[in-house]
Design an enzyme around this catalytic site. Sequence first.
Site, PDB file in Angstrom:
ATOM      1  N   ILE A  12      12.406   5.285  16.745  1.00 29.27           N
ATOM      2  CA  ILE A  12      12.410   3.824  16.554  1.00 29.27           C
ATOM      3  C   ILE A  12      11.682   3.479  15.250  1.00 29.27           C
ATOM      4  CG2 ILE A  12      11.742   1.575  17.517  1.00 29.27           C
ATOM      5  CD1 ILE A  12      11.993   2.726  20.312  1.00 29.27           C
ATOM      6  N   ALA A 117       4.038  -0.980  20.965  1.00 33.02           N
ATOM      7  CA  ALA A 117       5.249  -0.504  21.636  1.00 33.02           C
ATOM      8  C   ALA A 117       4.883  -0.011  23.023  1.00 33.02           C
ATOM      9  CB  ALA A 117       5.881   0.627  20.828  1.00 33.02           C
ATOM     10  N   TYR A 149       2.474   8.679  31.907  1.00 34.34           N
ATOM     11  CA  TYR A 149       2.966   7.912  30.754  1.00 34.34           C
ATOM     12  C   TYR A 149       2.882   6.420  31.063  1.00 34.34           C
ATOM     13  CZ  TYR A 149       6.185   6.425  27.046  1.00 34.34           C
ATOM     14  OH  TYR A 149       6.760   5.802  25.963  1.00 34.34           O
TER      15      TYR A 149
END
Length: 321
Positions: A12, A117, A149
């Site tokens: 990204i 993000a 995560y």
Amino acid sequence: MKFLITGGAGFIGSHLLARLLERGDEVVILDDLSTGSKKNVERFVANSKFSLIEGSMLERPLLAKVMDGVDGLFHLGAALGVKRILERPLESLITNMHGTEVVLEMAAKKKIRTFIASTSEIYGKNPVQPLTENSDRVLGSPLLVRWTYSEAKAIDESLAVIYGQSHGLPFVIGRFFNTVGPRQTGAYGMVLPGFVRSALKGEPLTVYGDGSQSRVFCHVEDAVEGMMSVYFNDKALGDVFNIGGEGEITIKALAELVIEETGSSSTIEMVPYEKAYAKGFEDTMRRIPDTSKIRALTGWKPKNSLQQIIRDVASQMKADS
Ligand code: UDP
């Protein structure tokens, strides 16, 4: 303006880099090249407004140096991909928690406008779909590495909110849903680049479980526009936005569509979860973004269809091979 992108050599990040340079901004990227690569940014090296600093955001003196004179920050640096998190759990957790801690502490001191993000993994296995920004987080045991995560990214979001309150850090959080497109590597377990690569080679596409699990995919260029639309909007400051595509598809149907779009002779191979992942792995059965919040504020809407995404990924892979 001068921007810093942590993780700017990643998937990204490199698309965001292209977009900012196109605007005429100066961009420095900090990347340890763990999952990112020089190849992702090689076409910009001749651009005098671009610089790549190779190193980790965990190195405080280095981070302080690269943040000097920066007007804006996009914090995309992270360890990600189910496969990588499962294979390197400790390193991933430290990068995702401590990395953001250091980055936000420095950004807060200088009050640098920061995009953080985040991820749809935040919502875990919440069965109530579609997911709005206020949806609950439904996670499994913290002893299952799979959820670390989600845990780390949630702490990152909380850190941003608290730095906002305590130090006046101007921030915006974007929760990316399955983001795909050219230059994404399938090496860390992402399904779409893996399927396209297999289809182009005429190898079987491996569908895990019974293939009824579903996702919604967003073209990375659309995701970058979504990110820009909130970052440069003062009304978005201090808030969080889902950034995701439209159109739910099962993984089995995705495999069929990839075969059709690439004109491949590949077959589909069903692989039981026990064989695909380490014991105790829980897959997310559905993950559907509700993106009405970002649309209401900025008018953003993804433009690319899934067919277009598959075509773009396939042509990049063909060009690179
Ligand atoms: N998946 C699959 N075959 C693969 C890789 C992934 O069937 O070769 C499945 C995976 O189990 C999951 C979905 O595709 O249900 C999306 O996986 P990915 O890792 O891309 O993203 P995430 O699980 O984070 O949404």
